[in-house]
Design a protein around this motif. Structure first.
Motif, PDB file in Angstrom:
ATOM      1  N   ASN A 187      35.895  47.698  32.468  1.00 62.66           N
ATOM      2  CA  ASN A 187      37.308  47.876  32.810  1.00 62.66           C
ATOM      3  C   ASN A 187      37.937  46.503  33.005  1.00 62.66           C
ATOM      4  OD1 ASN A 187      37.114  50.750  32.885  1.00 62.66           O
ATOM      5  ND2 ASN A 187      36.154  50.586  34.888  1.00 62.66           N
ATOM      6  N   GLY A 188      39.246  46.472  33.068  1.00 60.53           N
ATOM      7  CA  GLY A 188      39.944  45.198  33.195  1.00 60.53           C
ATOM      8  C   GLY A 188      39.758  44.375  31.942  1.00 60.53           C
ATOM      9  N   VAL A 189      39.874  45.039  30.779  1.00 57.51           N
ATOM     10  CA  VAL A 189      39.603  44.391  29.500  1.00 57.51           C
ATOM     11  C   VAL A 189      40.512  43.183  29.307  1.00 57.51           C
ATOM     12  CG1 VAL A 189      39.624  44.709  26.992  1.00 57.51           C
ATOM     13  CG2 VAL A 189      38.768  46.519  28.466  1.00 57.51           C
ATOM     14  N   SER A 190      39.897  42.064  28.930  1.00 51.43           N
ATOM     15  CA  SER A 190      40.628  40.814  28.722  1.00 51.43           C
ATOM     16  C   SER A 190      39.782  39.894  27.868  1.00 51.43           C
ATOM     17  CB  SER A 190      40.908  40.150  30.072  1.00 51.43           C
ATOM     18  OG  SER A 190      41.560  38.920  29.903  1.00 51.43           O
ATOM     19  N   ASN A 191      40.408  38.851  27.359  1.00 54.62           N
ATOM     20  CA  ASN A 191      39.686  37.803  26.635  1.00 54.62           C
ATOM     21  C   ASN A 191      39.814  36.471  27.359  1.00 54.62           C
ATOM     22  OD1 ASN A 191      38.719  39.470  24.669  1.00 54.62           O
ATOM     23  ND2 ASN A 191      40.338  39.027  23.216  1.00 54.62           N
ATOM     24  N   LYS A 192      40.399  36.486  28.569  1.00 52.62           N
ATOM     25  CA  LYS A 192      40.593  35.263  29.337  1.00 52.62           C
ATOM     26  C   LYS A 192      40.165  35.531  30.782  1.00 52.62           C
ATOM     27  CE  LYS A 192      43.559  32.390  27.853  1.00 52.62           C
ATOM     28  NZ  LYS A 192      44.711  31.662  27.430  1.00 52.62           N
ATOM     29  N   ALA A 212      34.559  33.903  37.818  1.00 56.57           N
ATOM     30  CA  ALA A 212      34.680  35.367  37.736  1.00 56.57           C
ATOM     31  C   ALA A 212      33.567  35.918  36.850  1.00 56.57           C
ATOM     32  CB  ALA A 212      36.042  35.749  37.167  1.00 56.57           C
ATOM     33  N   ASP A 213      33.098  37.094  37.188  1.00 65.40           N
ATOM     34  CA  ASP A 213      32.107  37.751  36.339  1.00 65.40           C
ATOM     35  C   ASP A 213      32.764  38.177  35.038  1.00 65.40           C
ATOM     36  OD1 ASP A 213      29.900  37.564  38.021  1.00 65.40           O
ATOM     37  OD2 ASP A 213      30.436  39.394  39.099  1.00 65.40           O
ATOM     38  N   VAL A 214      32.045  38.005  33.944  1.00 66.96           N
ATOM     39  CA  VAL A 214      32.512  38.446  32.633  1.00 66.96           C
ATOM     40  C   VAL A 214      31.530  39.520  32.159  1.00 66.96           C
ATOM     41  CG1 VAL A 214      33.014  37.787  30.249  1.00 66.96           C
ATOM     42  CG2 VAL A 214      33.477  36.175  32.116  1.00 66.96           C
ATOM     43  N   TYR A 215      32.015  40.755  32.090  1.00 69.91           N
ATOM     44  CA  TYR A 215      31.192  41.871  31.630  1.00 69.91           C
ATOM     45  C   TYR A 215      31.440  42.085  30.146  1.00 69.91           C
ATOM     46  CZ  TYR A 215      30.512  42.894  36.540  1.00 69.91           C
ATOM     47  OH  TYR A 215      30.175  42.796  37.851  1.00 69.91           O
ATOM     48  N   PHE A 216      30.399  42.525  29.443  1.00 74.05           N
ATOM     49  CA  PHE A 216      30.560  42.808  28.021  1.00 74.05           C
ATOM     50  C   PHE A 216      30.168  44.248  27.741  1.00 74.05           C
ATOM     51  CE2 PHE A 216      26.127  41.650  28.328  1.00 74.05           C
ATOM     52  CZ  PHE A 216      25.494  42.525  27.471  1.00 74.05           C
ATOM     53  N   SER A 217      30.727  44.763  26.681  1.00 69.98           N
ATOM     54  CA  SER A 217      30.428  46.110  26.221  1.00 69.98           C
ATOM     55  C   SER A 217      30.461  46.077  24.704  1.00 69.98           C
ATOM     56  CB  SER A 217      31.497  47.070  26.761  1.00 69.98           C
ATOM     57  OG  SER A 217      31.449  48.299  26.082  1.00 69.98           O
ATOM     58  N   THR A 218      29.334  46.399  24.081  1.00 73.52           N
ATOM     59  CA  THR A 218      29.271  46.412  22.621  1.00 73.52           C
ATOM     60  C   THR A 218      28.813  47.775  22.153  1.00 73.52           C
ATOM     61  OG1 THR A 218      28.783  44.055  22.496  1.00 73.52           O
ATOM     62  CG2 THR A 218      28.197  45.383  20.586  1.00 73.52           C
ATOM     63  N   GLY A 236      35.428  42.386  30.067  1.00 71.37           N
ATOM     64  CA  GLY A 236      36.243  42.834  31.186  1.00 71.37           C
ATOM     65  C   GLY A 236      35.787  42.209  32.481  1.00 71.37           C
ATOM     66  N   SER A 237      36.578  42.449  33.523  1.00 75.68           N
ATOM     67  CA  SER A 237      36.297  41.854  34.833  1.00 75.68           C
ATOM     68  C   SER A 237      35.558  42.806  35.765  1.00 75.68           C
ATOM     69  CB  SER A 237      37.606  41.406  35.493  1.00 75.68           C
ATOM     70  OG  SER A 237      38.513  42.496  35.540  1.00 75.68           O
ATOM     71  N   VAL A 238      35.431  44.075  35.358  1.00 76.17           N
ATOM     72  CA  VAL A 238      34.781  45.081  36.199  1.00 76.17           C
ATOM     73  C   VAL A 238      33.938  45.986  35.311  1.00 76.17           C
ATOM     74  CG1 VAL A 238      35.174  47.010  37.788  1.00 76.17           C
ATOM     75  CG2 VAL A 238      36.744  45.082  37.793  1.00 76.17           C
ATOM     76  N   GLN A 239      32.831  46.417  35.847  1.00 73.88           N
ATOM     77  CA  GLN A 239      32.000  47.394  35.140  1.00 73.88           C
ATOM     78  C   GLN A 239      31.815  48.588  36.056  1.00 73.88           C
ATOM     79  OE1 GLN A 239      28.131  46.088  33.721  1.00 73.88           O
ATOM     80  NE2 GLN A 239      27.374  48.085  34.271  1.00 73.88           N
ATOM     81  N   GLY A 241      26.547  44.789  29.855  1.00 77.05           N
ATOM     82  CA  GLY A 241      25.972  44.005  30.940  1.00 77.05           C
ATOM     83  C   GLY A 241      26.952  42.946  31.399  1.00 77.05           C
ATOM     84  N   VAL A 242      26.431  41.957  32.108  1.00 78.89           N
ATOM     85  CA  VAL A 242      27.250  40.858  32.608  1.00 78.89           C
ATOM     86  C   VAL A 242      26.706  39.558  32.040  1.00 78.89           C
ATOM     87  CG1 VAL A 242      25.915  40.607  34.740  1.00 78.89           C
ATOM     88  CG2 VAL A 242      28.280  39.834  34.689  1.00 78.89           C
ATOM     89  N   LEU A 243      27.599  38.673  31.659  1.00 77.55           N
ATOM     90  CA  LEU A 243      27.191  37.376  31.096  1.00 77.55           C
ATOM     91  C   LEU A 243      27.042  36.384  32.236  1.00 77.55           C
ATOM     92  CD1 LEU A 243      29.583  37.287  28.041  1.00 77.55           C
ATOM     93  CD2 LEU A 243      27.136  37.727  28.037  1.00 77.55           C
TER      94      LEU A 243
END
Length: 189
Positions: A92-97, A102-108, A83-86, A150-152
């Protein structure tokens, strides 16, 4: 026979020795109080330094982009999302593009606890069938936790350093893949 008490212990030569002993005892008690005060002050300073060190380590770990938590999940929430926001430990702002920069946040989130003290986060560039490792890092986790986020950021400098391309993000537990997700970074338009 009237017996009169002397007004002071020091009226006799033996009394003067006793008076000196009393003064010495008072001095020793004063030193003991000072030593006790010094021990308390040193303990307080040590505790404060320990708390400050813990806070610095926690901040360093947060800057390290590895976060852990426990999360209830089901078939619909377990997996890896980007997502684009944490906010509040959620992506939040879940996307694959994502646009470059832009910051890319991950959630696993996985169904079962990690049952380990660390998991490995791996970011791979994907060139068709070829994968190239961009980042591989072990992050500490609580064995009972099942959620990492976290953020990648390859350079860990607060700015996204992901170039255009397709990426694979894996969370592994030893040689076992716990979760995997794919996303793309595209040129700003």
């Amino acid at each position: 026979m009237d017996y009169e008490k002397p007004n002071s212990i020091s009226s006799t030569p033996a009394g003067k020795g006793v008076e000196k002993e009393i003064e010495n005892v008072k001095k020793l008690r004063g030193k003991k109080k000072n030593n006790f005060k010094l021990i308390i002050e040193t303990t307080v300073v040590a505790v404060l330094l320990l708390l400050i060190s813990w806070a610095i380590l926690k901040l360093s770990f947060n800057d390290f982009n590895g976060y852990i938590a426990n999360k209830k999940n089901d078939e619909h929430t377990s997996g890896t999302y980007f997502g684009s926001v944490q906010k509040d430990n959620e992506v939040n702002g879940v996307s694959n593009k994502f646009e470059r920069g832009a910051d890319v946040y991950f959630s696993t989130s996985v169904k079962e606890p990690f049952n380990r003290r660390d998991v490995t986060l791996t970011l791979l560039n994907k060139y068709g069938e070829i994968e190239s490792t961009q980042m591989k890092i072990k992050v500490p986790v609580k064995p009972e936790s099942n959620y990492v986020y976290g953020v990648l950021d390859q350079l860990n400098d607060g700015k996204s350093s992901l170039e255009d391309g397709d990426y694979i993000f894996r969370v592994t537990n030893g040689n076992r893949v716990l979760s995997e997700g794919e996303f793309s970074v595209v040129e700003n338009k």
